[in-house]
Design an enzyme around this catalytic site. Structure first.
Site, PDB file in Angstrom:
ATOM      1  N   GLU A   1      46.667  41.122  48.808  1.00 34.90           N
ATOM      2  CA  GLU A   1      47.434  41.936  47.870  1.00 34.90           C
ATOM      3  C   GLU A   1      46.651  41.903  46.567  1.00 34.90           C
ATOM      4  O   GLU A   1      46.930  41.138  45.666  1.00 34.90           O
ATOM      5  CB  GLU A   1      48.849  41.363  47.720  1.00 34.90           C
ATOM      6  CG  GLU A   1      49.823  42.323  47.057  1.00 34.90           C
ATOM      7  CD  GLU A   1      49.879  42.137  45.565  1.00 34.90           C
ATOM      8  OE1 GLU A   1      48.993  42.692  44.867  1.00 34.90           O
ATOM      9  OE2 GLU A   1      50.774  41.445  45.099  1.00 34.90           O
TER      10      GLU A   1
ATOM     11  N   GLU B   1      43.081  44.626  38.157  1.00 33.31           N
ATOM     12  CA  GLU B   1      43.167  43.290  38.732  1.00 33.31           C
ATOM     13  C   GLU B   1      42.057  43.218  39.769  1.00 33.31           C
ATOM     14  O   GLU B   1      42.221  42.758  40.874  1.00 33.31           O
ATOM     15  CB  GLU B   1      44.515  43.012  39.389  1.00 33.31           C
ATOM     16  CG  GLU B   1      44.776  41.544  39.532  1.00 33.31           C
ATOM     17  CD  GLU B   1      46.246  41.245  39.784  1.00 33.31           C
ATOM     18  OE1 GLU B   1      46.616  40.068  39.655  1.00 33.31           O
ATOM     19  OE2 GLU B   1      46.992  42.173  40.089  1.00 33.31           O
TER      20      GLU B   1
END
Length: 460
Positions: free
Chosen positions: A215, A224
């Protein structure tokens, strides 16, 4: 408004009727002190040796063509320590019921880490979609070897073990790996799930793997990601180091979208408020208010009603083929046509990820522009898959069920009035910040009705 001056001792919202120091701020404060206190083992290993690569795994010889991994910097250490706090993982497992803005100052100056919307009930969109994807691909996982990149609490690793994986390597550079190891033990899965505390670039696995799950997505998809926040880059590294030819990567694809929005309520709440404050004319504050409110991108939830046009694709990612170099700078041109007369306040960004079988990944061009949960695409690079039901999709669009990612908005300092069918065109560039490789620069050029504008922001 000088966020750099806010220290990690700032008090935040009330919990159970009392004010308390934010646990996430405390975690980042510790990271700040640790990074100042001296060098830390770049592999992130524990000094007491509790969490190490399993003894039966011998040292892997690096491939001759493999480049040396980038060194672990103080920024990396602070980032990994921020993920050691349970609050961030609670946020990712839970769903929004209130909004909490926490400003965190990392080590080495002005690196703020924003955690918006501290979720209090389950984030079913994220967690259940991953669990469904694992069960949907159980034939690829059962009896196979899996790597969970950035395992966090270990929830995805456990889902894979429950799906019948022969072995799962759960990798995380943060100290949350200590708790993940305890979670694995508590669920009686220590014989299947091996927790490795360290960066994917550093840990050793002496076998090829069949599946990579991660994830990795961040706010605005790329915030991210290495070079931005190191997660997609780690997936790419894991793929190149260990994945068998034809192996499965979950998610398999990701698509970042953008669209112009009209959000007068947000503008009124942040700016027009200063026109009359308890009967006092404070309009002199408005220019500073605009700078404070709209200088940096805002992570928030918007409704589909705020979106003025069909969305455009900024970047499509095929996890089987993407190279880290492609993420150094992402540029896309766009051309929108407004569906209504309204003030345009900025651009919204969101993403979809899909979970496809390897055999379907070969036809990347057919899904390269994905499908948005807002609508089918009809022109330019706005194409819809011929059969959108043949892949499981997790969407963060304004009309999808809410997730902790929400949407990312780049607001203008002043709105632009647009008419129905008016064209809005320009380009957007996302690039690695020279100030800190974990920051992302956003450069927007846009023009409409003969007027041209530029907006530059930094995701910190």
């Amino acid at each position: 408004c000088n966020l750099a001056a806010i220290t990690p001792t700032v008090s935040t919202a009330s919990f159970n009727g009392r004010r308390s120091k934010s646990p996430v701020l405390s975690a980042l404060g510790r990271a700040k002190r640790r990074s100042r206190g001296g060098a830390r083992d770049p592999r992130g290993g524990l000094t007491n040796g509790e969490l190490r690569v399993s003894d039966q795994i011998s040292e892997q010889k690096p491939l001759e063509t493999q480049e040396s991994p980038p060194p672990c910097t103080d920024f990396d250490v602070a980032y990994f320590h921020s993920y050691a706090h349970v609050g961030i993982h609670e946020e990712m497992i839970k769903l929004p019921s209130c909004f909490l803005s926490i400003v965190c100052c990392c080590s080495l100056g002005i690196a703020h880490f924003f955690v918006e919307c501290y979720w209090l009930i389950q984030d079913r969109s994220r967690t259940e979609t991953y669990r469904e994807a694992i069960m949907q691909h159980q034939s690829f996982i059962q009896g196979k070897v899996v790597v969970d990149v950035g395992c966090g609490t270990g929830i995805l690793s456990i889902f894979c073990a429950q799906a019948g994986a022969k072995r799962v390597y759960a990798v995380d550079a943060s100290d949350i790996a200590v708790q993940a190891n305890e979670v694995v033990k508590a669920n009686g899965l220590s014989d299947k799930v091996i927790v490795l505390h360290g960066r994917v670039e550093d840990v050793e696995i002496d076998e090829e793997v069949d599946v990579i799950i991660s994830e990795w997505m961040g706010y605005m998809l790329l915030y991210e990601v290495v070079p931005y926040l190191s997660m997609l880059g780690s997936v790419i590294t894991a793929r190149d180091r260990w994945l068998k030819p034809g192996g499965l990567i979950l998610p398999s694809h990701a698509t970042l979208y953008m669209a112009p929005i009209s959000h007068p309520d947000r503008y009124s709440h942040s700016i027009d408020f200063w026109r009359n404050v308890y009967g006092i004319d404070m309009s002199a504050m408005m220019q500073l208010a605009k700078q404070c409110a709209f200088e940096e991108p805002s992570v928030e939830s918007i409704s589909g009603e705020t979106v003025l046009t069909w969305p455009e694709v900024v970047k499509h990612i095929d996890c089987q083929t993407i190279k880290i170099q492609e993420l150094d700078s992402v540029t896309a041109r766009y051309k929108f046509k407004s569906m209504m007369r309204a003030p345009m306040h900025g651009f919204a960004f969101w993403f979809d990820v899909e979970f496809s079988e390897p055999a379907k990944n070969t036809n990347a061009t057919s899904i390269a522009n994905g499908s948005s949960s807002i609508s089918p695409f009809t022109e330019g690079n706005q194409k819809k898959r011929s059969n959108p039901s043949d892949a499981l999709v997790l969407s963060t669009s304004p009309e999808a069920p809410p997730t902790h990612w929400q949407q990312t908005i780049v607001y203008f300092y002043d709105p632009i009035d647009v008419e129905q069918d008016q064209v809005i065109e320009g380009s957007v560039t996302l690039s690695q910040s020279k100030e800190n490789r974990r920051f992302m620069n956003i450069h927007l050029e846009y023009s409409s009705a003969g007027r041209s504008f530029v907006k530059e922001s930094v995701m910190r």
